[in-house]
Motif scaffolding. Structure first.
Motif, PDB file in Angstrom:
ATOM      1  N   ARG A 145      12.105  -3.555   7.378  1.00 50.12           N
ATOM      2  CA  ARG A 145      11.032  -3.316   6.407  1.00 50.12           C
ATOM      3  C   ARG A 145       9.703  -3.117   7.120  1.00 50.12           C
ATOM      4  O   ARG A 145       8.904  -2.262   6.761  1.00 50.12           O
ATOM      5  CB  ARG A 145      10.946  -4.494   5.455  1.00 50.12           C
ATOM      6  CG  ARG A 145       9.874  -4.322   4.403  1.00 50.12           C
ATOM      7  CD  ARG A 145       9.817  -5.493   3.467  1.00 50.12           C
ATOM      8  NE  ARG A 145      11.013  -5.502   2.637  1.00 50.12           N
ATOM      9  CZ  ARG A 145      11.404  -6.527   1.904  1.00 50.12           C
ATOM     10  NH1 ARG A 145      10.723  -7.632   1.914  1.00 50.12           N
ATOM     11  NH2 ARG A 145      12.489  -6.453   1.167  1.00 50.12           N
ATOM     12  N   GLU A 146       9.481  -3.917   8.168  1.00 50.06           N
ATOM     13  CA  GLU A 146       8.235  -3.825   8.941  1.00 50.06           C
ATOM     14  C   GLU A 146       8.111  -2.460   9.618  1.00 50.06           C
ATOM     15  O   GLU A 146       7.048  -1.840   9.592  1.00 50.06           O
ATOM     16  CB  GLU A 146       8.219  -4.934   9.992  1.00 50.06           C
ATOM     17  CG  GLU A 146       6.985  -4.963  10.842  1.00 50.06           C
ATOM     18  CD  GLU A 146       5.833  -5.656  10.153  1.00 50.06           C
ATOM     19  OE1 GLU A 146       4.698  -5.452  10.598  1.00 50.06           O
ATOM     20  OE2 GLU A 146       6.059  -6.371   9.172  1.00 50.06           O
ATOM     21  N   GLU A 147       9.196  -1.978  10.216  1.00 45.55           N
ATOM     22  CA  GLU A 147       9.167  -0.685  10.903  1.00 45.55           C
ATOM     23  C   GLU A 147       8.962   0.454   9.919  1.00 45.55           C
ATOM     24  O   GLU A 147       8.239   1.401  10.200  1.00 45.55           O
ATOM     25  CB  GLU A 147      10.458  -0.476  11.691  1.00 45.55           C
ATOM     26  CG  GLU A 147      10.468   0.797  12.521  1.00 45.55           C
ATOM     27  CD  GLU A 147       9.393   0.845  13.583  1.00 45.55           C
ATOM     28  OE1 GLU A 147       8.986   1.962  13.959  1.00 45.55           O
ATOM     29  OE2 GLU A 147       8.938  -0.215  14.049  1.00 45.55           O
ATOM     30  N   LYS A 148       9.579   0.371   8.737  1.00 43.97           N
ATOM     31  CA  LYS A 148       9.364   1.399   7.712  1.00 43.97           C
ATOM     32  C   LYS A 148       7.901   1.439   7.305  1.00 43.97           C
ATOM     33  O   LYS A 148       7.317   2.502   7.133  1.00 43.97           O
ATOM     34  CB  LYS A 148      10.227   1.116   6.485  1.00 43.97           C
ATOM     35  CG  LYS A 148      11.694   1.413   6.676  1.00 43.97           C
ATOM     36  CD  LYS A 148      12.447   1.089   5.410  1.00 43.97           C
ATOM     37  CE  LYS A 148      13.942   1.250   5.595  1.00 43.97           C
ATOM     38  NZ  LYS A 148      14.689   0.862   4.393  1.00 43.97           N
ATOM     39  N   ARG A 149       7.299   0.251   7.149  1.00 43.19           N
ATOM     40  CA  ARG A 149       5.891   0.173   6.760  1.00 43.19           C
ATOM     41  C   ARG A 149       5.007   0.787   7.827  1.00 43.19           C
ATOM     42  O   ARG A 149       4.080   1.531   7.532  1.00 43.19           O
ATOM     43  CB  ARG A 149       5.507  -1.292   6.528  1.00 43.19           C
ATOM     44  CG  ARG A 149       4.099  -1.475   6.003  1.00 43.19           C
ATOM     45  CD  ARG A 149       3.776  -2.920   5.727  1.00 43.19           C
ATOM     46  NE  ARG A 149       4.647  -3.463   4.712  1.00 43.19           N
ATOM     47  CZ  ARG A 149       5.311  -4.630   4.810  1.00 43.19           C
ATOM     48  NH1 ARG A 149       5.177  -5.369   5.870  1.00 43.19           N
ATOM     49  NH2 ARG A 149       6.085  -5.054   3.843  1.00 43.19           N
ATOM     50  N   ARG A 150       5.295   0.485   9.098  1.00 39.12           N
ATOM     51  CA  ARG A 150       4.498   1.053  10.200  1.00 39.12           C
ATOM     52  C   ARG A 150       4.582   2.568  10.213  1.00 39.12           C
ATOM     53  O   ARG A 150       3.584   3.253  10.401  1.00 39.12           O
ATOM     54  CB  ARG A 150       4.988   0.516  11.537  1.00 39.12           C
ATOM     55  CG  ARG A 150       4.387  -0.784  11.912  1.00 39.12           C
ATOM     56  CD  ARG A 150       4.643  -1.101  13.370  1.00 39.12           C
ATOM     57  NE  ARG A 150       4.673  -2.527  13.527  1.00 39.12           N
ATOM     58  CZ  ARG A 150       5.709  -3.233  13.932  1.00 39.12           C
ATOM     59  NH1 ARG A 150       6.828  -2.641  14.265  1.00 39.12           N
ATOM     60  NH2 ARG A 150       5.649  -4.535  14.025  1.00 39.12           N
ATOM     61  N   ARG A 151       5.786   3.096  10.049  1.00 35.63           N
ATOM     62  CA  ARG A 151       5.952   4.555  10.085  1.00 35.63           C
ATOM     63  C   ARG A 151       5.257   5.226   8.908  1.00 35.63           C
ATOM     64  O   ARG A 151       4.669   6.286   9.047  1.00 35.63           O
ATOM     65  CB  ARG A 151       7.427   4.916  10.082  1.00 35.63           C
ATOM     66  CG  ARG A 151       8.071   4.640  11.413  1.00 35.63           C
ATOM     67  CD  ARG A 151       9.447   5.203  11.474  1.00 35.63           C
ATOM     68  NE  ARG A 151      10.049   4.886  12.764  1.00 35.63           N
ATOM     69  CZ  ARG A 151      11.190   5.383  13.164  1.00 35.63           C
ATOM     70  NH1 ARG A 151      11.860   6.194  12.393  1.00 35.63           N
ATOM     71  NH2 ARG A 151      11.667   5.063  14.337  1.00 35.63           N
ATOM     72  N   ARG A 152       5.320   4.600   7.736  1.00 34.16           N
ATOM     73  CA  ARG A 152       4.669   5.183   6.563  1.00 34.16           C
ATOM     74  C   ARG A 152       3.154   5.183   6.749  1.00 34.16           C
ATOM     75  O   ARG A 152       2.477   6.134   6.408  1.00 34.16           O
ATOM     76  CB  ARG A 152       5.061   4.395   5.316  1.00 34.16           C
ATOM     77  CG  ARG A 152       4.518   4.977   4.035  1.00 34.16           C
ATOM     78  CD  ARG A 152       4.992   4.237   2.795  1.00 34.16           C
ATOM     79  NE  ARG A 152       4.548   2.866   2.778  1.00 34.16           N
ATOM     80  CZ  ARG A 152       5.344   1.795   2.837  1.00 34.16           C
ATOM     81  NH1 ARG A 152       6.650   1.953   2.912  1.00 34.16           N
ATOM     82  NH2 ARG A 152       4.870   0.567   2.821  1.00 34.16           N
ATOM     83  N   ARG A 153       2.627   4.107   7.322  1.00 35.85           N
ATOM     84  CA  ARG A 153       1.187   4.006   7.515  1.00 35.85           C
ATOM     85  C   ARG A 153       0.686   4.898   8.640  1.00 35.85           C
ATOM     86  O   ARG A 153      -0.512   5.122   8.759  1.00 35.85           O
ATOM     87  CB  ARG A 153       0.796   2.560   7.801  1.00 35.85           C
ATOM     88  CG  ARG A 153       0.944   1.684   6.591  1.00 35.85           C
ATOM     89  CD  ARG A 153       0.564   0.272   6.885  1.00 35.85           C
ATOM     90  NE  ARG A 153       0.655  -0.535   5.683  1.00 35.85           N
ATOM     91  CZ  ARG A 153       0.501  -1.834   5.657  1.00 35.85           C
ATOM     92  NH1 ARG A 153       0.244  -2.495   6.759  1.00 35.85           N
ATOM     93  NH2 ARG A 153       0.601  -2.491   4.530  1.00 35.85           N
ATOM     94  N   ALA A 154       1.560   5.402   9.463  1.00 32.20           N
ATOM     95  CA  ALA A 154       1.156   6.247  10.587  1.00 32.20           C
ATOM     96  C   ALA A 154       0.950   7.699  10.176  1.00 32.20           C
ATOM     97  O   ALA A 154       0.451   8.485  10.965  1.00 32.20           O
ATOM     98  CB  ALA A 154       2.201   6.169  11.702  1.00 32.20           C
ATOM     99  N   THR A 155       1.300   8.055   8.958  1.00 32.14           N
ATOM    100  CA  THR A 155       1.167   9.444   8.544  1.00 32.14           C
ATOM    101  C   THR A 155      -0.284   9.772   8.188  1.00 32.14           C
ATOM    102  O   THR A 155      -1.040   8.908   7.744  1.00 32.14           O
ATOM    103  CB  THR A 155       2.058   9.756   7.322  1.00 32.14           C
ATOM    104  OG1 THR A 155       1.606   8.969   6.218  1.00 32.14           O
ATOM    105  CG2 THR A 155       3.519   9.468   7.613  1.00 32.14           C
TER     106      THR A 155
END
Length: 135
Positions: free
Chosen positions: A65-75
């Motif tokens: 969940r943490e990695e998904k959040r990081r990737r989404r916020r990186a866009t």
């Protein structure tokens, strides 16, 4: 570029030069002709055991969940939307301080006060009003 006698003989029959497996990769070259020849490679990549890109970037369903959040916020789209939300929040915050400032009496009425000064003055003014009501 000059051709050697062997290459010249091969150029007379271009279709035979590339059709036999020996001319492509040597005498013991294996011709991949079926899907079953590719299955072990695909399974190794899917398992993440090889040094492939699949091992470095797992499928999105395998991410925490943490990695998904990081990737989404990186866009860029997310950053732009976040900046817009933050700008609106700060504007609302500043408007609230401006409204509070209008309610506080000061000797020069248009004196510029910092946010902490506004808060401290509001605390003192509320205390004063409570004292006036109690008397």
């Amino acid at each position: 570029m000059m051709l050697s006698p062997d290459q010249a003989a091969d150029s007379d029959h271009p279709s035979s030069a590339h059709s036999d497996p020996e001319s492509l990769g040597g005498g013991d070259a294996k011709v991949l002709g079926s899907v079953s020849d590719l299955e072990p490679v695909e399974e190794a990549e899917a398992d993440g055991k090889s040094g492939s890109r699949a091992a470095l970037y797992p499928h999105p369903q395998q991410l925490s969940r943490e990695e998904k959040r990081r990737r989404r916020r990186a866009t860029a789209k997310y950053r732009s939307a976040h900046a817009t939300r933050e700008r609106i929040r700060v504007e609302a915050f500043n408007l609230a301080f401006a409204e509070l400032r209008k309610l506080l009496p000061t000797l020069p009425p248009d004196k510029k006060l910092s946010k902490i000064e506004i808060l401290r003055l509001a605390i003192c003014y509320i205390s004063y009003l409570n004292h006036v009501l109690d008397v």
